[in-house]
Design a protein around this motif. Structure first.
Motif, PDB file in Angstrom:
ATOM      1  N   VAL A 268       2.805   1.971 -10.481  1.00 44.34           N
ATOM      2  CA  VAL A 268       3.931   1.279 -10.600  1.00 44.34           C
ATOM      3  C   VAL A 268       4.589   2.018 -11.788  1.00 44.34           C
ATOM      4  CG1 VAL A 268       5.066  -0.973 -11.046  1.00 44.34           C
ATOM      5  CG2 VAL A 268       2.925  -0.835  -9.759  1.00 44.34           C
ATOM      6  N   ILE A 269       6.009   2.128 -11.080  1.00 42.75           N
ATOM      7  CA  ILE A 269       6.920   2.804 -12.299  1.00 42.75           C
ATOM      8  C   ILE A 269       8.249   1.600 -12.489  1.00 42.75           C
ATOM      9  CG2 ILE A 269       8.641   4.582 -13.007  1.00 42.75           C
ATOM     10  CD1 ILE A 269       7.101   6.176 -10.805  1.00 42.75           C
ATOM     11  N   ALA A 270       8.563   1.123 -13.801  1.00 40.95           N
ATOM     12  CA  ALA A 270       9.458   0.154 -13.937  1.00 40.95           C
ATOM     13  C   ALA A 270      10.601   0.539 -15.021  1.00 40.95           C
ATOM     14  CB  ALA A 270       8.876  -1.071 -14.391  1.00 40.95           C
ATOM     15  N   LEU A 271      11.614   0.463 -14.814  1.00 38.29           N
ATOM     16  CA  LEU A 271      12.780   0.551 -15.487  1.00 38.29           C
ATOM     17  C   LEU A 271      13.518  -0.824 -15.729  1.00 38.29           C
ATOM     18  CD1 LEU A 271      14.073   3.939 -13.918  1.00 38.29           C
ATOM     19  CD2 LEU A 271      12.527   3.476 -15.700  1.00 38.29           C
ATOM     20  N   LEU A 272      13.450  -1.128 -16.998  1.00 39.41           N
ATOM     21  CA  LEU A 272      13.824  -2.783 -17.188  1.00 39.41           C
ATOM     22  C   LEU A 272      14.785  -2.594 -18.405  1.00 39.41           C
ATOM     23  CD1 LEU A 272      10.486  -4.369 -16.915  1.00 39.41           C
ATOM     24  CD2 LEU A 272      12.171  -3.989 -15.038  1.00 39.41           C
TER      25      LEU A 272
ATOM     26  N   ASP B 201       0.765  -1.166   0.013  1.00 33.80           N
ATOM     27  CA  ASP B 201      -0.072   0.034  -0.206  1.00 33.80           C
ATOM     28  C   ASP B 201       0.851   1.121   0.156  1.00 33.80           C
ATOM     29  OD1 ASP B 201       1.093  -0.427   2.448  1.00 33.80           O
ATOM     30  OD2 ASP B 201      -0.944   0.221   3.645  1.00 33.80           O
ATOM     31  N   TYR B 202       1.953   1.196  -0.624  1.00 31.22           N
ATOM     32  CA  TYR B 202       2.859   2.420  -0.743  1.00 31.22           C
ATOM     33  C   TYR B 202       2.101   3.208  -1.818  1.00 31.22           C
ATOM     34  CZ  TYR B 202       6.949   0.738   1.985  1.00 31.22           C
ATOM     35  OH  TYR B 202       7.636   0.575   2.918  1.00 31.22           O
ATOM     36  N   ASP B 203       2.255   4.542  -1.842  1.00 27.34           N
ATOM     37  CA  ASP B 203       1.848   5.386  -2.721  1.00 27.34           C
ATOM     38  C   ASP B 203       2.402   5.308  -4.103  1.00 27.34           C
ATOM     39  OD1 ASP B 203       0.364   6.969  -0.759  1.00 27.34           O
ATOM     40  OD2 ASP B 203       2.150   7.928  -0.392  1.00 27.34           O
ATOM     41  N   TRP B 204       3.540   4.624  -4.194  1.00 30.54           N
ATOM     42  CA  TRP B 204       4.039   4.315  -5.496  1.00 30.54           C
ATOM     43  C   TRP B 204       5.191   3.122  -5.430  1.00 30.54           C
ATOM     44  CZ3 TRP B 204       9.299   5.444  -5.541  1.00 30.54           C
ATOM     45  CH2 TRP B 204       9.823   6.448  -4.585  1.00 30.54           C
ATOM     46  N   HIS B 205       5.477   2.399  -6.446  1.00 33.67           N
ATOM     47  CA  HIS B 205       6.347   1.375  -6.347  1.00 33.67           C
ATOM     48  C   HIS B 205       7.160   1.629  -7.359  1.00 33.67           C
ATOM     49  CE1 HIS B 205       3.916  -1.044  -3.334  1.00 33.67           C
ATOM     50  NE2 HIS B 205       2.790  -0.209  -4.195  1.00 33.67           N
ATOM     51  N   LEU B 206       8.686   1.576  -7.276  1.00 37.78           N
ATOM     52  CA  LEU B 206       9.441   1.615  -8.321  1.00 37.78           C
ATOM     53  C   LEU B 206      10.501   0.054  -8.372  1.00 37.78           C
ATOM     54  CD1 LEU B 206      11.475   3.297 -10.541  1.00 37.78           C
ATOM     55  CD2 LEU B 206      12.693   4.016  -8.533  1.00 37.78           C
ATOM     56  N   LEU B 207      10.223  -0.255  -9.631  1.00 39.02           N
ATOM     57  CA  LEU B 207      10.877  -1.523  -9.904  1.00 39.02           C
ATOM     58  C   LEU B 207      12.162  -1.521 -10.921  1.00 39.02           C
ATOM     59  CD1 LEU B 207       7.621  -3.776 -10.021  1.00 39.02           C
ATOM     60  CD2 LEU B 207       9.236  -3.432  -8.003  1.00 39.02           C
ATOM     61  N   ILE B 208      13.235  -1.858 -10.786  1.00 36.65           N
ATOM     62  CA  ILE B 208      14.265  -1.592 -11.781  1.00 36.65           C
ATOM     63  C   ILE B 208      14.936  -2.895 -11.919  1.00 36.65           C
ATOM     64  CG2 ILE B 208      16.569  -0.456 -12.086  1.00 36.65           C
ATOM     65  CD1 ILE B 208      15.491   1.765 -10.308  1.00 36.65           C
ATOM     66  N   GLY B 209      15.250  -3.369 -12.957  1.00 37.71           N
ATOM     67  CA  GLY B 209      16.094  -4.642 -13.064  1.00 37.71           C
ATOM     68  C   GLY B 209      16.501  -4.993 -14.492  1.00 37.71           C
TER      69      GLY B 209
END
Length: 245
Positions: A154-158, A125-133
């Motif tokens: 959700v923000i993702a940098l892949l 329940d965070y305000d936003w989630h950043l996923l990088i990989g």
């Protein structure tokens, strides 16, 4: 919009599991893309299997040299408790004990899996989630998206070398695909974090992640709102560690 994240309010829960070594049978092999295969394993010993976080990893043993099995860490992609089925995803890049086995894997073969030893449960329940990989992080990223509520930001940098390995993610997800480590680091440096309390998770090659972590810290993320893991290291075998400041 601001690069400064709000102070972390939620506590990450760490859970320890009793370590079990399980001898499992391959029941399904599915080619996901040119360089990824999903392998489903079954066994009665999975009755007490637990994986409470997308960030978990199990130790998988491959027969390499007689008496000296090679060991690699893999994310439990999914677990069906009713069917006692554990699915792992393997990247088929290069040559090695794990990728060589996965290329020839067939129904009926056996594989020994141990763990997870523990879980780091990150609230959803965070305000936003950043996923990088990079590509090795895709199974964990995909599992995380299935755990998050549909309305989650959700923000993702892949980073994926071959565009054919890019996965379809929900339309509401903000995803940026890159092909090189330099492009991934540039994307992280250029990112403006949203307002509110968020959590950033990153995983991939050791030197790349060592460069990504200070970029995130510079944006105001504290250690309580950040986890960066090295899933592998160029030129090394069986490498897996969490990177600290």
């Amino acid at each position: 919009m601001s690069d400064l994240a709000s102070p972390p309010l939620r506590r990450i829960q760490r859970i320890r599991h009793e370590l079990h070594r399980r001898d499992l049978e391959v029941t399904r092999v599915e080619r996901l893309s040119p360089h990824f295969v999903a392998i489903t394993l079954h066994g009665d010993s999975l009755a007490n299997f637990r994986s409470d976080s997308f960030d978990d990893h199990v130790k998988v043993f491959f027969d390499d040299t007689p008496g000296e099995p090679a060991r690699r860490d893999y994310t439990p992609r999914s677990f069906n408790v009713q069917r006692l089925e554990l699915t792992l995803e393997f990247a088929l890049h290069g040559s090695g004990a794990a990728s060589d086995w996965a290329r020839q894997a067939a129904v009926g073969q056996r594989l020994v899996v141990a763990g997870p030893r523990g879980s780091m449960v990150i609230p959803v329940d965070y305000d936003w989630h950043l996923l990088i990989g990079d590509a090795t992080a895709l199974p964990a990223v995909h599992r995380r998206l299935e755990e998050l509520p549909p309305e989650a930001r959700v923000i993702a940098l892949l980073q994926v070398d071959d565009a054919a390995d890019r996965r379809l993610f929900p339309e509401q997800m903000q995803v940026q695909w890159v092909e090189t480590t330099a492009e991934l680091q540039a994307a992280v440096a250029a990112l403006t974090l949203p307002e509110g309390e968020g959590f950033a998770w990153a995983a991939g090659e050791a030197s790349a992640m060592a460069a990504v972590r200070p970029l995130l810290v510079a944006k105001g993320l504290t250690k309580e709102a950040l986890k960066v893991a090295a899933y592998w290291k160029a030129g090394a075998e069986a490498f897996h560690e969490t990177l600290e400041a």
